[in-house]
Design a protein around this motif. Structure first.
Motif: not given
Length: 338
Positions: A40-41, A81-84, A140-142
Protein backbone atom coordinates in the motif's frame (compact mmCIF):
# COMPACT_ATOMS: atom_id res chain seq x y z
CA UNK A 1 12.90 -18.15 25.25
CA UNK A 2 11.23 -20.27 22.58
CA UNK A 3 9.74 -18.89 19.39
CA UNK A 4 6.15 -19.15 20.54
CA UNK A 5 3.23 -16.80 20.04
CA UNK A 6 3.74 -15.26 23.51
CA UNK A 7 6.75 -13.37 22.25
CA UNK A 8 5.80 -9.79 21.65
CA UNK A 9 2.64 -9.95 23.74
CA UNK A 10 2.38 -7.88 26.93
CA UNK A 11 4.43 -9.67 29.56
CA UNK A 12 6.08 -11.83 26.94
CA UNK A 13 9.53 -10.35 27.44
CA UNK A 14 12.19 -9.09 25.06
CA UNK A 15 14.02 -10.59 22.12
CA UNK A 16 17.63 -10.00 23.08
CA UNK A 17 18.27 -13.63 24.04
CA UNK A 18 16.39 -15.22 21.14
CA UNK A 19 18.58 -17.01 18.59
CA UNK A 20 18.22 -16.31 14.87
CA UNK A 21 16.15 -19.40 13.90
CA UNK A 22 13.72 -18.76 16.76
CA UNK A 23 13.50 -15.07 15.86
CA UNK A 24 12.79 -15.91 12.22
CA UNK A 25 10.02 -18.29 13.27
CA UNK A 26 8.35 -15.57 15.31
CA UNK A 27 8.48 -12.76 12.73
CA UNK A 28 7.68 -14.89 9.67
CA UNK A 29 4.05 -15.27 10.68
CA UNK A 30 3.66 -11.53 10.11
CA UNK A 31 5.24 -11.56 6.64
CA UNK A 32 2.08 -11.41 4.52
CA UNK A 33 0.38 -8.57 6.38
CA UNK A 34 3.63 -6.58 6.47
CA UNK A 35 4.03 -7.19 2.74
CA UNK A 36 0.53 -5.85 2.07
CA UNK A 37 1.24 -2.83 4.28
CA UNK A 38 4.43 -2.07 2.35
CA UNK A 39 2.58 -2.63 -0.92
CA UNK A 40 0.00 0.00 0.00
CA UNK A 41 2.81 2.40 0.86
CA UNK A 42 4.89 1.70 -2.27
CA UNK A 43 2.47 0.48 -4.96
CA UNK A 44 5.02 -2.08 -6.12
CA UNK A 45 4.87 -5.79 -5.26
CA UNK A 46 8.62 -6.22 -5.73
CA UNK A 47 9.58 -3.12 -3.73
CA UNK A 48 7.30 -4.39 -0.97
CA UNK A 49 9.15 -7.72 -0.96
CA UNK A 50 12.51 -5.96 -0.66
CA UNK A 51 11.19 -3.76 2.13
CA UNK A 52 9.85 -6.66 4.16
CA UNK A 53 13.27 -8.31 3.94
CA UNK A 54 14.84 -5.04 5.08
CA UNK A 55 12.29 -4.89 7.92
CA UNK A 56 13.25 -8.34 9.20
CA UNK A 57 16.94 -7.51 8.93
CA UNK A 58 16.50 -4.27 10.89
CA UNK A 59 14.34 -6.07 13.46
CA UNK A 60 17.03 -8.72 14.01
CA UNK A 61 19.77 -6.12 14.37
CA UNK A 62 17.67 -4.08 16.81
CA UNK A 63 16.01 -6.94 18.67
CA UNK A 64 17.40 -5.77 22.00
CA UNK A 65 15.26 -2.61 21.71
CA UNK A 66 12.07 -4.66 21.91
CA UNK A 67 11.07 -5.21 25.52
CA UNK A 68 7.45 -6.28 25.15
CA UNK A 69 5.93 -2.90 26.01
CA UNK A 70 3.96 -3.15 22.77
CA UNK A 71 3.09 -6.16 20.67
CA UNK A 72 5.67 -7.63 18.36
CA UNK A 73 3.26 -6.96 15.48
CA UNK A 74 3.12 -3.23 16.25
CA UNK A 75 6.91 -3.10 16.62
CA UNK A 76 7.35 -4.72 13.20
CA UNK A 77 4.85 -2.33 11.61
CA UNK A 78 6.87 0.59 12.97
CA UNK A 79 10.05 -0.78 11.43
CA UNK A 80 8.33 -1.57 8.13
CA UNK A 81 6.79 1.90 7.86
CA UNK A 82 10.16 3.57 8.42
CA UNK A 83 11.78 1.22 5.90
CA UNK A 84 9.14 2.30 3.35
CA UNK A 85 9.76 5.98 4.09
CA UNK A 86 13.49 5.45 3.65
CA UNK A 87 12.97 3.72 0.30
CA UNK A 88 10.64 6.48 -0.90
CA UNK A 89 13.20 9.11 0.08
CA UNK A 90 15.86 7.31 -1.98
CA UNK A 91 13.90 6.25 -5.05
CA UNK A 92 10.83 8.43 -5.32
CA UNK A 93 11.32 11.80 -3.67
CA UNK A 94 8.21 13.06 -5.46
CA UNK A 95 4.78 11.37 -5.39
CA UNK A 96 2.89 10.33 -8.50
CA UNK A 97 1.21 12.99 -10.63
CA UNK A 98 -1.58 13.25 -13.21
CA UNK A 99 -3.17 9.95 -12.26
CA UNK A 100 -0.28 7.81 -13.53
CA UNK A 101 1.76 5.41 -11.40
CA UNK A 102 4.44 3.87 -13.65
CA UNK A 103 5.75 1.63 -10.85
CA UNK A 104 2.32 0.15 -10.09
CA UNK A 105 2.22 -3.66 -9.94
CA UNK A 106 -0.71 -6.02 -9.29
CA UNK A 107 -1.20 -8.11 -6.13
CA UNK A 108 -2.61 -11.63 -6.61
CA UNK A 109 -5.70 -12.59 -4.64
CA UNK A 110 -4.21 -16.00 -3.84
CA UNK A 111 -1.65 -14.22 -1.63
CA UNK A 112 -4.21 -11.85 -0.13
CA UNK A 113 -6.03 -14.98 1.01
CA UNK A 114 -3.07 -15.65 3.33
CA UNK A 115 -3.89 -12.58 5.43
CA UNK A 116 -5.30 -13.09 8.92
CA UNK A 117 -9.06 -13.39 8.63
CA UNK A 118 -11.48 -10.67 9.66
CA UNK A 119 -14.55 -11.88 11.52
CA UNK A 120 -17.92 -11.94 9.80
CA UNK A 121 -19.20 -9.75 12.63
CA UNK A 122 -16.86 -6.97 11.49
CA UNK A 123 -18.34 -5.89 8.14
CA UNK A 124 -16.70 -2.47 8.28
CA UNK A 125 -13.25 -4.02 8.75
CA UNK A 126 -13.94 -6.42 5.87
CA UNK A 127 -14.91 -3.51 3.60
CA UNK A 128 -11.82 -1.48 4.57
CA UNK A 129 -9.50 -4.42 3.92
CA UNK A 130 -11.05 -4.96 0.49
CA UNK A 131 -11.35 -1.36 -0.68
CA UNK A 132 -7.86 -0.33 0.43
CA UNK A 133 -6.17 -3.02 -1.66
CA UNK A 134 -8.03 -2.23 -4.88
CA UNK A 135 -5.89 -0.63 -7.55
CA UNK A 136 -7.75 2.68 -7.61
CA UNK A 137 -7.02 3.14 -3.90
CA UNK A 138 -3.36 2.14 -4.27
CA UNK A 139 -3.00 4.60 -7.16
CA UNK A 140 -4.60 7.41 -5.16
CA UNK A 141 -2.28 6.76 -2.21
CA UNK A 142 0.77 7.09 -4.48
CA UNK A 143 -0.24 10.72 -5.14
CA UNK A 144 0.30 11.62 -1.47
CA UNK A 145 3.61 12.74 -0.05
CA UNK A 146 5.28 9.91 1.91
CA UNK A 147 4.59 11.02 5.49
CA UNK A 148 0.90 11.91 4.97
CA UNK A 149 0.65 8.59 3.10
CA UNK A 150 1.99 6.75 6.14
CA UNK A 151 -0.37 8.64 8.44
CA UNK A 152 -3.38 7.79 6.29
CA UNK A 153 -2.58 4.07 6.09
CA UNK A 154 -1.72 3.74 9.78
CA UNK A 155 -4.81 5.65 10.93
CA UNK A 156 -7.50 4.75 8.39
CA UNK A 157 -6.43 1.25 7.31
CA UNK A 158 -4.73 -0.15 10.41
CA UNK A 159 -6.71 1.89 12.93
CA UNK A 160 -3.72 3.08 14.95
CA UNK A 161 -4.36 5.82 17.54
CA UNK A 162 -2.96 9.23 16.62
CA UNK A 163 -0.53 9.16 19.56
CA UNK A 164 1.05 5.91 18.31
CA UNK A 165 1.46 7.31 14.81
CA UNK A 166 2.98 10.47 16.25
CA UNK A 167 5.47 8.40 18.24
CA UNK A 168 6.44 6.38 15.15
CA UNK A 169 7.00 9.50 13.05
CA UNK A 170 8.60 11.55 15.84
CA UNK A 171 5.87 14.14 15.51
CA UNK A 172 3.08 15.69 17.57
CA UNK A 173 -0.48 14.41 17.72
CA UNK A 174 -1.68 17.73 16.30
CA UNK A 175 0.67 17.38 13.34
CA UNK A 176 -0.51 13.83 12.71
CA UNK A 177 -4.16 14.88 12.80
CA UNK A 178 -3.43 17.75 10.41
CA UNK A 179 -1.56 15.41 8.04
CA UNK A 180 -4.48 12.97 8.14
CA UNK A 181 -6.94 15.64 7.08
CA UNK A 182 -4.69 16.72 4.22
CA UNK A 183 -4.23 13.13 3.15
CA UNK A 184 -7.97 12.44 3.16
CA UNK A 185 -8.55 15.55 1.06
CA UNK A 186 -5.87 14.42 -1.37
CA UNK A 187 -7.44 10.98 -1.65
CA UNK A 188 -10.82 12.50 -2.52
CA UNK A 189 -9.19 14.23 -5.48
CA UNK A 190 -7.97 10.94 -6.94
CA UNK A 191 -10.51 8.33 -5.86
CA UNK A 192 -13.53 7.58 -8.08
CA UNK A 193 -16.59 9.63 -7.17
CA UNK A 194 -18.71 6.50 -6.70
CA UNK A 195 -16.26 4.87 -4.30
CA UNK A 196 -18.85 4.62 -1.54
CA UNK A 197 -20.68 1.93 -3.52
CA UNK A 198 -18.03 0.50 -5.80
CA UNK A 199 -17.47 -2.71 -3.87
CA UNK A 200 -19.96 -4.39 -1.59
CA UNK A 201 -18.28 -7.76 -1.10
CA UNK A 202 -18.21 -10.62 -3.54
CA UNK A 203 -18.89 -10.01 -7.21
CA UNK A 204 -22.56 -10.30 -8.06
CA UNK A 205 -23.96 -12.23 -11.01
CA UNK A 206 -24.31 -9.10 -13.16
CA UNK A 207 -20.64 -8.22 -12.67
CA UNK A 208 -19.52 -11.74 -13.50
CA UNK A 209 -21.62 -11.69 -16.66
CA UNK A 210 -20.20 -8.32 -17.71
CA UNK A 211 -16.64 -9.58 -17.19
CA UNK A 212 -17.45 -12.70 -19.20
CA UNK A 213 -18.81 -10.66 -22.12
CA UNK A 214 -15.83 -8.32 -21.96
CA UNK A 215 -13.36 -11.17 -22.07
CA UNK A 216 -15.19 -12.97 -24.87
CA UNK A 217 -15.24 -9.77 -26.93
CA UNK A 218 -11.54 -9.26 -26.19
CA UNK A 219 -10.60 -12.73 -27.42
CA UNK A 220 -12.65 -12.00 -30.55
CA UNK A 221 -11.03 -8.51 -30.80
CA UNK A 222 -14.54 -7.09 -31.21
CA UNK A 223 -13.93 -3.41 -30.51
CA UNK A 224 -17.57 -2.24 -31.00
CA UNK A 225 -18.75 -4.83 -28.47
CA UNK A 226 -16.03 -3.78 -26.04
CA UNK A 227 -16.82 -0.10 -26.45
CA UNK A 228 -20.46 -0.73 -25.55
CA UNK A 229 -19.39 -2.03 -22.14
CA UNK A 230 -17.25 0.99 -21.22
CA UNK A 231 -18.55 3.90 -19.20
CA UNK A 232 -18.20 7.30 -20.83
CA UNK A 233 -15.43 8.35 -18.42
CA UNK A 234 -13.58 5.03 -18.40
CA UNK A 235 -9.87 5.18 -17.57
CA UNK A 236 -7.21 2.92 -19.02
CA UNK A 237 -3.49 2.63 -18.25
CA UNK A 238 -0.70 0.11 -18.83
CA UNK A 239 2.02 0.48 -16.19
CA UNK A 240 4.93 0.93 -16.60
CA UNK A 241 4.21 2.19 -20.14
CA UNK A 242 3.45 5.93 -19.95
CA UNK A 243 -0.02 7.05 -20.90
CA UNK A 244 -3.38 7.42 -19.16
CA UNK A 245 -6.41 7.32 -21.47
CA UNK A 246 -9.59 8.88 -20.12
CA UNK A 247 -12.96 8.54 -21.83
CA UNK A 248 -14.43 5.88 -24.10
CA UNK A 249 -13.28 7.51 -27.33
CA UNK A 250 -9.70 7.94 -26.12
CA UNK A 251 -9.51 4.32 -24.95
CA UNK A 252 -10.99 2.90 -28.14
CA UNK A 253 -8.77 5.08 -30.34
CA UNK A 254 -5.72 3.80 -28.47
CA UNK A 255 -6.78 0.19 -29.09
CA UNK A 256 -7.24 0.92 -32.79
CA UNK A 257 -3.88 2.69 -33.07
CA UNK A 258 -2.15 -0.22 -31.34
CA UNK A 259 -3.56 -2.63 -33.90
CA UNK A 260 -5.60 -4.61 -31.39
CA UNK A 261 -8.40 -5.24 -33.87
CA UNK A 262 -6.11 -7.23 -36.14
CA UNK A 263 -4.73 -9.54 -33.46
CA UNK A 264 -5.44 -13.26 -33.74
CA UNK A 265 -4.85 -16.43 -31.78
CA UNK A 266 -5.87 -15.16 -28.35
CA UNK A 267 -6.94 -17.14 -25.31
CA UNK A 268 -7.71 -15.94 -21.80
CA UNK A 269 -7.53 -17.33 -18.28
CA UNK A 270 -9.78 -15.77 -15.63
CA UNK A 271 -8.11 -14.73 -12.40
CA UNK A 272 -8.42 -12.17 -9.60
CA UNK A 273 -6.04 -9.36 -8.69
CA UNK A 274 -6.29 -6.81 -5.88
CA UNK A 275 -9.76 -8.20 -5.10
CA UNK A 276 -10.87 -7.27 -8.62
CA UNK A 277 -11.84 -9.41 -11.61
CA UNK A 278 -9.02 -9.93 -14.08
CA UNK A 279 -8.14 -11.96 -17.14
CA UNK A 280 -4.74 -13.07 -18.34
CA UNK A 281 -4.27 -13.12 -22.10
CA UNK A 282 -2.15 -15.49 -24.13
CA UNK A 283 -1.35 -15.46 -27.85
CA UNK A 284 -0.54 -18.41 -30.08
CA UNK A 285 3.09 -18.81 -31.23
CA UNK A 286 3.66 -21.34 -34.00
CA UNK A 287 7.34 -21.79 -33.19
CA UNK A 288 6.60 -22.66 -29.57
CA UNK A 289 3.50 -24.65 -30.41
CA UNK A 290 1.72 -22.99 -27.48
CA UNK A 291 -0.05 -19.88 -26.27
CA UNK A 292 2.43 -17.58 -24.51
CA UNK A 293 1.73 -14.76 -22.01
CA UNK A 294 0.67 -11.44 -23.51
CA UNK A 295 -1.04 -9.10 -21.03
CA UNK A 296 -3.40 -9.14 -18.07
CA UNK A 297 -6.41 -6.83 -17.70
CA UNK A 298 -7.65 -5.89 -14.24
CA UNK A 299 -11.14 -4.39 -14.30
CA UNK A 300 -13.13 -2.09 -12.08
CA UNK A 301 -16.87 -2.32 -12.57
CA UNK A 302 -19.47 0.15 -11.31
CA UNK A 303 -23.09 0.69 -12.24
CA UNK A 304 -23.08 -2.12 -14.77
CA UNK A 305 -20.21 -0.69 -16.83
CA UNK A 306 -16.45 -1.04 -16.94
CA UNK A 307 -15.02 2.09 -15.37
CA UNK A 308 -11.30 1.32 -15.28
CA UNK A 309 -8.85 -1.05 -16.96
CA UNK A 310 -5.32 -1.63 -15.73
CA UNK A 311 -3.29 -3.62 -18.25
CA UNK A 312 -0.04 -5.23 -17.08
CA UNK A 313 2.70 -6.83 -19.15
CA UNK A 314 3.56 -10.52 -19.43
CA UNK A 315 6.39 -10.18 -16.90
CA UNK A 316 3.75 -10.10 -14.15
CA UNK A 317 2.47 -13.61 -14.94
CA UNK A 318 4.94 -15.54 -12.71
CA UNK A 319 4.22 -13.33 -9.69
CA UNK A 320 0.50 -13.86 -10.20
CA UNK A 321 0.89 -17.62 -10.29
CA UNK A 322 -0.30 -17.85 -13.89
CA UNK A 323 0.77 -20.59 -16.32
CA UNK A 324 3.91 -19.95 -18.37
CA UNK A 325 2.12 -21.26 -21.46
CA UNK A 326 -1.14 -22.84 -22.57
CA UNK A 327 -1.13 -25.92 -24.80
CA UNK A 328 -2.88 -26.05 -28.16
CA UNK A 329 -5.34 -28.67 -26.95
CA UNK A 330 -7.93 -28.18 -24.24
CA UNK A 331 -11.17 -26.29 -23.70
CA UNK A 332 -11.36 -22.62 -24.49
CA UNK A 333 -11.04 -20.42 -21.43
CA UNK A 334 -13.13 -17.29 -21.04
CA UNK A 335 -11.33 -14.00 -20.28
CA UNK A 336 -10.24 -10.71 -21.91
CA UNK A 337 -7.57 -8.04 -22.35
CA UNK A 338 -5.89 -5.71 -24.73
Amino acid sequence: MSADTRLGEPGGGGLAEVDEPAFAGVVERHRRELHVHCYRMLGSFEDAEDTVQETFLRAWRRRETFQGRSTLRAWLYRIATNACLDLLARRRPEPATAGEVPWLQPYPDRLLDELPGVGADEPEAVAVARETIELAYVVAVQHLAPRPRAVLILRDVLGWPARDVAELLGDSVNSVNSALQRARAGMREHLPAERQDWTGGEEDAATRELVRRFTDASVATDIPALAAMLRDDVRCSMPPTPGLYVGRDAVVNNWVEDGFEGMTGLRAVPTAVNRQPAAAFYQWHDREGAYLPLTIDVLRVAGGSITEIFTFHADRFPRLGLPERLPAAGPRRSGGAK
